[in-house]
Structure formats: C-alpha cells, structure tokens
Scaffold this motif. Structure first.
Motif, PDB file in Angstrom:
ATOM      1  N   UNK A   1      48.299  25.744  21.456  1.00  0.00           N
ATOM      2  CA  UNK A   1      48.534  25.320  22.842  1.00  0.00           C
ATOM      3  C   UNK A   1      47.868  26.314  23.801  1.00  0.00           C
ATOM      4  N   UNK A   2      47.421  25.855  24.941  1.00  0.00           N
ATOM      5  CA  UNK A   2      46.696  26.721  25.876  1.00  0.00           C
ATOM      6  C   UNK A   2      47.533  27.865  26.425  1.00  0.00           C
ATOM      7  N   UNK A   3      48.858  27.712  26.429  1.00  0.00           N
ATOM      8  CA  UNK A   3      49.724  28.764  26.963  1.00  0.00           C
ATOM      9  C   UNK A   3      50.084  29.833  25.927  1.00  0.00           C
ATOM     10  N   UNK A   4      49.556  29.690  24.716  1.00  0.00           N
ATOM     11  CA  UNK A   4      49.847  30.653  23.656  1.00  0.00           C
ATOM     12  C   UNK A   4      49.365  32.041  24.064  1.00  0.00           C
ATOM     13  N   UNK A   5      50.212  33.056  23.884  1.00  0.00           N
ATOM     14  CA  UNK A   5      49.839  34.422  24.259  1.00  0.00           C
ATOM     15  C   UNK A   5      48.787  34.991  23.305  1.00  0.00           C
ATOM     16  N   UNK A   6      48.827  34.574  22.049  1.00  0.00           N
ATOM     17  CA  UNK A   6      47.880  35.072  21.058  1.00  0.00           C
ATOM     18  C   UNK A   6      46.471  34.576  21.354  1.00  0.00           C
ATOM     19  N   UNK A   7      45.515  35.515  21.338  1.00  0.00           N
ATOM     20  CA  UNK A   7      44.119  35.164  21.627  1.00  0.00           C
ATOM     21  C   UNK A   7      43.207  35.317  20.412  1.00  0.00           C
TER      22      UNK A   7
ATOM     23  N   UNK B   1      38.268  19.217  22.870  1.00  0.00           N
ATOM     24  CA  UNK B   1      39.376  19.907  23.534  1.00  0.00           C
ATOM     25  C   UNK B   1      39.077  21.400  23.685  1.00  0.00           C
ATOM     26  N   UNK B   2      38.378  21.953  22.707  1.00  0.00           N
ATOM     27  CA  UNK B   2      37.987  23.368  22.784  1.00  0.00           C
ATOM     28  C   UNK B   2      36.950  23.554  23.889  1.00  0.00           C
ATOM     29  N   UNK B   3      35.996  22.628  23.946  1.00  0.00           N
ATOM     30  CA  UNK B   3      34.967  22.702  24.990  1.00  0.00           C
ATOM     31  C   UNK B   3      35.593  22.599  26.383  1.00  0.00           C
ATOM     32  N   UNK B   4      36.633  21.796  26.508  1.00  0.00           N
ATOM     33  CA  UNK B   4      37.296  21.634  27.796  1.00  0.00           C
ATOM     34  C   UNK B   4      38.328  22.711  28.076  1.00  0.00           C
ATOM     35  N   UNK B   5      38.422  23.693  27.167  1.00  0.00           N
ATOM     36  CA  UNK B   5      39.390  24.792  27.285  1.00  0.00           C
ATOM     37  C   UNK B   5      40.828  24.287  27.413  1.00  0.00           C
ATOM     38  N   UNK B   6      41.092  23.186  26.739  1.00  0.00           N
ATOM     39  CA  UNK B   6      42.436  22.616  26.770  1.00  0.00           C
ATOM     40  C   UNK B   6      43.319  23.148  25.647  1.00  0.00           C
ATOM     41  N   UNK B   7      42.684  23.760  24.637  1.00  0.00           N
ATOM     42  CA  UNK B   7      43.416  24.390  23.533  1.00  0.00           C
ATOM     43  C   UNK B   7      42.737  25.709  23.189  1.00  0.00           C
ATOM     44  N   UNK B   8      43.448  26.549  22.462  1.00  0.00           N
ATOM     45  CA  UNK B   8      42.867  27.798  21.981  1.00  0.00           C
ATOM     46  C   UNK B   8      42.455  27.610  20.525  1.00  0.00           C
TER      47      UNK B   8
ATOM     48  N   UNK C   1      28.095  25.826  13.044  1.00  0.00           N
ATOM     49  CA  UNK C   1      27.051  26.113  14.044  1.00  0.00           C
ATOM     50  C   UNK C   1      27.137  25.215  15.269  1.00  0.00           C
ATOM     51  N   UNK C   2      28.305  25.204  15.903  1.00  0.00           N
ATOM     52  CA  UNK C   2      28.497  24.417  17.112  1.00  0.00           C
ATOM     53  C   UNK C   2      28.757  25.364  18.277  1.00  0.00           C
ATOM     54  N   UNK C   3      28.180  25.094  19.446  1.00  0.00           N
ATOM     55  CA  UNK C   3      28.370  25.987  20.593  1.00  0.00           C
ATOM     56  C   UNK C   3      29.833  26.305  20.886  1.00  0.00           C
ATOM     57  N   UNK C   4      30.701  25.318  20.768  1.00  0.00           N
ATOM     58  CA  UNK C   4      32.118  25.531  21.075  1.00  0.00           C
ATOM     59  C   UNK C   4      32.807  26.459  20.083  1.00  0.00           C
ATOM     60  N   UNK C   5      32.188  26.617  18.900  1.00  0.00           N
ATOM     61  CA  UNK C   5      32.821  27.405  17.842  1.00  0.00           C
ATOM     62  C   UNK C   5      32.009  28.630  17.441  1.00  0.00           C
ATOM     63  N   UNK C   6      31.036  29.004  18.258  1.00  0.00           N
ATOM     64  CA  UNK C   6      30.142  30.106  17.874  1.00  0.00           C
ATOM     65  C   UNK C   6      30.868  31.427  17.678  1.00  0.00           C
TER      66      UNK C   6
END
Length: 325
Positions: free
Chosen positions: A128-134, A209-216, A227-232
């Motif tokens: 979830x986007x509010x997760x403290x873990x990065x 969802x990762x590209x839209x920064x909706x999830x971590x 080899x995807x930009x969103x997952x580099x």
C-alpha cells in the motif's frame, strides 16, 4: 466441415496424419479463457489469438468461461470434442488445481494434449502507498514485528497472486493473514486504498500502478530483474534476502485429450509461428512477459514441465493447508 472422427479414420486408413487432417482448420477456432475478460490471462490469450490468425488461416475466437479458480473453463475444454476447434489458454493453475481442488472433475495433464508453453513472467511484491517501509529489508522487519496482523491480499484461491503469496509466507517462515478477493481489480483497489498491506501480483497488473506511484514495489519474484523502466531499481527477492526465491507465472496452450496427432502438429506449428510475431513479442515484453523460445515449445516437453510444476506446488499447497474446495 471438418470432423474429428473422419480425421481419426483417415489416420487408420491412410497411415498419414498430414494427409488425413489436411483440411484442418476449415472454420474458426475457439480459445477458452478460464478467467474474466480484462485480466492478464485474457490479455495474453487475445494477443495470441490475433497472432494465430495468419498461421492458422482462420479467425480465433475468445470464450471467457470463468469460475472456481479457472477449473470450470478447463473442465469445459477437457470435455470438448477433440477436433482442434476448442482450445484452452491457462496459466500455472493447470499445475496447481489438482492440489487445490481435491475433487477435480478432470486430470492434469492426462485429460489434455499439451501444445506448447507460451510465456512466463515473474510477479512483483507490492505494498500500500502509505506503508512506512521503503525497501524489502524494512518491509521484512515490519512483517517480523507484526506477523499475522499483516494482511496479504490475493485475487482468489488458486490465483497467481494466491500461489505466490503461499510461497512468500513459506520463504519468510511467517504466516500472514490472507485476504482473498474475487479478482485482481478489487484486490488492487483495496491495496491502493490502504485496506490491505501487501500483495504479490503479476507484473502485467502491477506495473501500471507502480508507474502511477499508487503502490510501493519491494521486489521481483524471479531470479532475474525485469528490464522495465518502472522496475529498473527493483531487486529480485532472492537478491533482497530470500535466497533462490523463484515464482514464475506461465501460460500454455491445450487441446482436449485425443485430438489427432496431425491437428496437434498443426497447432504447435501455428503456435511457434505466432510466438515469433514481432508485434506479439513487443506486447508481451511491454507487460513484463517473456515469450518462450526454448524446448518447452515442444508438446512433450510442455507436458513434462507441467508434471514437474504439479509436484512442486503440491507440497507448497499441502504444507499451507489451504484448499479451494
């Protein structure tokens, strides 16, 4: 119109599969997708159907027959006439259904002709986007501190996200609280909204969802990075600390048991041609999928692969004690 029994009779009389079934296919072919329209398996099947049009010389129709974790659609194909006009595209669930459903109405792979593997792809562990873990290290610490209070979403029993979640809990040696949904979309909606904590989902669904920064994003479930930009920047979970963690979601093409050898050969040849289609490859790669180009394109090798996966996942499911019936 082609007739499977005429084809079989021709094999016996002429001794030649090629000659006996030379008119196949002479009408549209249907691919049953045992999951809902718009989902990853449906997307893959529709792209494959388009790529099969040219080598088969026929329209390929998609039939979404959903329910019971994909087993209703698979059963429909197992019972269909073995004439090459009703096929199945399904994922890893073909190998896991025998363990998840203790009263399955068909046998895998015995009730099918394996026609070749299509693709494979890892899933992505997201939160979830509010997760403290990065990072995964921080997430792992948080999971260790919270244990069963951690909500692990999945798209339903038997789904790829459910299976990946089982393997994730096994690798962590920490039971989490599974939260099954009726499909990927509602599970993803609740993850984005913060109602659940983490989810292991196919890249095809997770990347937007990762590209839209909706999830971590915390890691990739294969042994190689994507080899995807969103997952580099995303490590594999093996790199991140879960050594040798490897969960690949794969898709294969199937026909009913007893489909004549000549028809199987025609379909395998068409599949090989379709998987070389530049447009198909482009679409697959954009979704984080890798088109299979190894020996598993051979029907017999595909069968052995399914049998091995069936054994592998049976232990995971048995140890978890989670069944769909």
């Amino acid at each position: 119109m082609n007739n499977p029994w005429r084809c079989v009779a021709g094999l016996a009389l002429a001794g030649s599969a090629t000659l006996a079934c030379a008119d196949y296919p002479d009408k549209p072919v249907t691919i049953v997708v045992p999951f809902a329209a718009g989902g990853p398996t449906d997307k893959i099947a529709r792209d494959l159907a388009e790529a099969l049009r040219k080598p088969l010389g026929q329209i390929v129709i998609i039939d979404n027959t959903i329910g019971a974790g994909g087993t209703i659609g698979a059963a429909k194909v197992a019972r269909a006439a073995p004439d090459g006009y009703t096929l199945l595209v399904s994922h890893i669930g073909m190998a896991t259904a025998p363990a998840l459903y203790r009263k399955l109405s068909y046998k895998v792979p015995e009730d099918f002709e394996t026609l070749g593997l299509i693709n494979e792809a890892p899933s992505v562990l997201i939160g979830r986007p509010s997760m403290a873990a990065n990072s995964f290290a921080e997430l792992r610490q948080w999971i260790a501190a919270n244990g069963a209070r951690v909500n692990l979403a999945n798209a339903g029993l038997g789904s790829a996200s459910h299976l990946c979640g089982l393997m994730f809990q096994s690798a962590l040696k920490t039971p989490l609280t599974p939260v099954p949904y009726k499909g990927t979309a509602p599970a993803m909606t609740d993850l984005i909204g913060g109602q659940v904590d983490v989810m292991c989902e196919q890249a095809v669904n997770a990347v937007p969802q990762i590209e839209g920064r909706k999830v971590k994003v915390y890691g990739i479930t294969s042994l190689q990075r994507l080899p995807l930009p969103a997952l580099k920047e995303a490590p594999t979970l093996s790199e991140a600390g879960l050594k040798d963690f490897n969960v690949q979601v794969w898709h294969g093409l199937y026909a009913p048991k007893g489909t004549p050898p000549a028809v199987v050969a025609t379909l395998n040849t068409a599949l090989r041609a379709a998987l070389k289609d530049p447009e198909l490859i482009k679409r697959e790669e954009a979704l984080g999928l890798t088109v299979v180009n190894d020996g598993r394109l051979d029907p017999s090798a595909h069968r052995k692969f399914v049998e091995a996966e069936k054994v592998r996942w049976a232990k995971v499911i048995r140890d978890a004690g989670e069944y769909a019936d």
